[in-house]
Motif scaffolding. Structure first.
Motif, PDB file in Angstrom:
ATOM      1  N   PRO A 103       1.067   5.546   0.407  1.00 40.51           N
ATOM      2  CA  PRO A 103       0.324   6.651   1.015  1.00 40.51           C
ATOM      3  C   PRO A 103      -0.490   7.365  -0.059  1.00 40.51           C
ATOM      4  CG  PRO A 103       2.730   6.990   1.195  1.00 40.51           C
ATOM      5  CD  PRO A 103       2.493   5.688   0.486  1.00 40.51           C
ATOM      6  N   GLY A 104      -1.683   7.694   0.245  1.00 40.59           N
ATOM      7  CA  GLY A 104      -2.550   8.356  -0.728  1.00 40.59           C
ATOM      8  C   GLY A 104      -3.548   7.390  -1.338  1.00 40.59           C
ATOM      9  N   ARG A 156       0.846  -1.199   0.000  1.00 43.83           N
ATOM     10  CA  ARG A 156       0.000   0.000   0.000  1.00 43.83           C
ATOM     11  C   ARG A 156       0.879   1.247   0.000  1.00 43.83           C
ATOM     12  NH1 ARG A 156      -4.878  -1.357  -1.723  1.00 43.83           N
ATOM     13  NH2 ARG A 156      -5.568  -3.223  -0.673  1.00 43.83           N
TER      14      ARG A 156
END
Length: 65
Positions: free
Chosen positions: A59-60, A57
């Motif tokens: 960030p964002g 994953r």
């Protein structure tokens, strides 16, 4: 000199060993069968579900491999 005794007691462990070897062989065959079944089930899944452990994953809200 002591005589060797030939009693049925000396034959009993051999039978037990034979049964144990047969049971172990049966368990090994079942384990192999279950492993094959697991591999088939996983390969039947879509690539996204099979390879989800590679996904990271970001960030964002995004993700990448």
């Amino acid at each position: 000199m002591a005589k060797k005794s030939t009693t049925s007691r000396s034959l009993a462990p051999r039978k037990a060993v034979g049964k144990r070897q047969q049971a172990l062989a049966t368990l090994a065959a079942e384990s192999d069968r279950q492993l094959d079944e697991l591999i088939r089930r996983r390969l039947a899944m879509p690539i996204e579900q099979r390879m989800n452990f590679l996904r990271r994953r970001l960030p964002g809200g995004g993700s990448c491999l």
